[in-house]
Design a protein around this motif. Structure first.
Motif, mmCIF file in Angstrom:
data_model
loop_
_atom_site.group_PDB
_atom_site.id
_atom_site.type_symbol
_atom_site.label_atom_id
_atom_site.label_comp_id
_atom_site.label_asym_id
_atom_site.label_seq_id
_atom_site.Cartn_x
_atom_site.Cartn_y
_atom_site.Cartn_z
ATOM 1 N N MET A 1 -6.432 30.752 -19.217
ATOM 2 C CA MET A 1 -6.477 29.879 -18.062
ATOM 3 C C MET A 1 -5.128 29.944 -17.351
ATOM 4 N N ALA A 2 -5.173 30.133 -16.048
ATOM 5 C CA ALA A 2 -3.957 30.212 -15.240
ATOM 6 C C ALA A 2 -3.450 28.811 -14.915
ATOM 7 N N ARG A 3 -2.133 28.727 -14.726
ATOM 8 C CA ARG A 3 -1.507 27.466 -14.314
ATOM 9 C C ARG A 3 -0.641 27.736 -13.092
ATOM 10 N N GLY A 4 -0.565 26.759 -12.237
ATOM 11 C CA GLY A 4 0.258 26.892 -11.046
ATOM 12 C C GLY A 4 0.589 25.547 -10.471
ATOM 13 N N MET A 5 1.172 25.562 -9.278
ATOM 14 C CA MET A 5 1.491 24.305 -8.616
ATOM 15 C C MET A 5 1.465 24.472 -7.104
ATOM 16 N N LEU A 6 1.169 23.372 -6.466
ATOM 17 C CA LEU A 6 1.279 23.249 -5.021
ATOM 18 C C LEU A 6 2.501 22.377 -4.775
ATOM 19 N N ILE A 7 3.443 22.877 -3.980
ATOM 20 C CA ILE A 7 4.648 22.131 -3.635
ATOM 21 C C ILE A 7 4.541 21.751 -2.162
ATOM 22 N N VAL A 8 4.714 20.458 -1.871
ATOM 23 C CA VAL A 8 4.600 19.960 -0.497
ATOM 24 C C VAL A 8 5.869 19.203 -0.135
ATOM 25 N N GLU A 9 6.477 19.574 0.982
ATOM 26 C CA GLU A 9 7.625 18.843 1.529
ATOM 27 C C GLU A 9 7.138 18.064 2.741
ATOM 28 N N SER A 10 7.316 16.741 2.708
ATOM 29 C CA SER A 10 6.843 15.900 3.809
ATOM 30 C C SER A 10 7.843 14.795 4.099
ATOM 31 N N ARG A 11 7.673 14.187 5.270
ATOM 32 C CA ARG A 11 8.580 13.125 5.722
ATOM 33 C C ARG A 11 7.762 12.024 6.401
ATOM 34 N N PRO A 12 8.315 10.808 6.418
ATOM 35 C CA PRO A 12 7.660 9.762 7.216
ATOM 36 C C PRO A 12 7.804 10.072 8.704
ATOM 37 N N SER A 13 6.866 9.564 9.499
ATOM 38 C CA SER A 13 6.921 9.823 10.944
ATOM 39 C C SER A 13 8.111 9.139 11.602
ATOM 40 N N SER A 14 8.597 8.056 11.011
ATOM 41 C CA SER A 14 9.812 7.388 11.487
ATOM 42 C C SER A 14 10.372 6.569 10.329
ATOM 43 N N GLU A 15 11.638 6.254 10.427
ATOM 44 C CA GLU A 15 12.297 5.499 9.351
ATOM 45 C C GLU A 15 11.652 4.131 9.147
ATOM 46 N N ASP A 16 11.237 3.484 10.230
ATOM 47 C CA ASP A 16 10.642 2.152 10.104
ATOM 48 C C ASP A 16 9.233 2.188 9.506
ATOM 49 N N ARG A 17 8.667 3.376 9.301
ATOM 50 C CA ARG A 17 7.331 3.494 8.685
ATOM 51 C C ARG A 17 7.397 4.091 7.277
ATOM 52 N N ARG A 18 8.616 4.182 6.722
ATOM 53 C CA ARG A 18 8.812 4.781 5.394
ATOM 54 C C ARG A 18 7.979 4.066 4.316
ATOM 55 N N ASP A 19 7.982 2.743 4.292
ATOM 56 C CA ASP A 19 7.218 2.011 3.275
ATOM 57 C C ASP A 19 5.722 2.295 3.403
ATOM 58 N N GLU A 20 5.228 2.331 4.635
ATOM 59 C CA GLU A 20 3.814 2.630 4.886
ATOM 60 C C GLU A 20 3.484 4.056 4.434
ATOM 61 N N PHE A 21 4.370 4.991 4.739
ATOM 62 C CA PHE A 21 4.211 6.385 4.318
ATOM 63 C C PHE A 21 4.155 6.479 2.795
ATOM 64 N N ASP A 22 5.103 5.816 2.119
ATOM 65 C CA ASP A 22 5.145 5.849 0.659
ATOM 66 C C ASP A 22 3.870 5.276 0.051
ATOM 67 N N GLU A 23 3.423 4.145 0.555
ATOM 68 C CA GLU A 23 2.226 3.507 0.013
ATOM 69 C C GLU A 23 0.995 4.393 0.205
ATOM 70 N N TRP A 24 0.819 4.923 1.420
ATOM 71 C CA TRP A 24 -0.326 5.801 1.676
ATOM 72 C C TRP A 24 -0.271 7.023 0.764
ATOM 73 N N TYR A 25 0.902 7.632 0.640
ATOM 74 C CA TYR A 25 1.004 8.873 -0.129
ATOM 75 C C TYR A 25 0.623 8.651 -1.587
ATOM 76 N N VAL A 26 1.139 7.572 -2.181
ATOM 77 C CA VAL A 26 0.915 7.314 -3.608
ATOM 78 C C VAL A 26 -0.469 6.712 -3.875
ATOM 79 N N GLU A 27 -0.901 5.799 -3.024
ATOM 80 C CA GLU A 27 -2.153 5.070 -3.272
ATOM 81 C C GLU A 27 -3.407 5.792 -2.759
#
Length: 108
Positions: A1-27
């Motif tokens: 069985m092969a193993r691998g990974m997907l690496i994603v670099e992303s940013r919030p659309s603005s600093e004032d939306r960082r908490d919203e970005f974090d919550e959406w990404y994790v939840e």
């Protein structure tokens, strides 16, 4: 069985939306990806100095890492993910698929 990974670099659309970005990404987003066949775990990292992208690492296992990735990209193109405008799309997140070639552990 092969193993691998997907690496994603992303940013919030603005600093004032960082908490919203974090919550959406994790939840919402990470669980959506993990629900797909071949994705077995996910980790998310933030820059220590606060400058730069967040990095998410999705571990994949299966007979064909390329096919797992293609299936996930097709799922995304077909609207299969609940995306959030709290994530920056210009420029879009950077993504890279890697296949494991060597796995060493430090002897204890």
């Amino acid at each position: 069985m092969a193993r691998g990974m997907l690496i994603v670099e992303s940013r919030p659309s603005s600093e004032d939306r960082r908490d919203e970005f974090d919550e959406w990404y994790v939840e919402v987003h990470m669980p959506e990806v993990l629900a797909l066949d071949g994705f077995v775990s996910a980790r998310r990292f933030r820059p220590l100095d606060g400058d730069g992208p967040y990095v998410s690492v999705y571990d994949m296992e299966g007979d064909d890492i390329g096919a797992i990735a293609k299936s996930m990209f097709a799922h995304a193109r077909n609207g299969g993910f609940q995306m959030s405008d709290a994530m920056q799309f210009d420029p879009p997140p950077a993504m890279r698929v890697m296949e494991l070639t060597t796995d060493l552990a430090r002897a204890v």
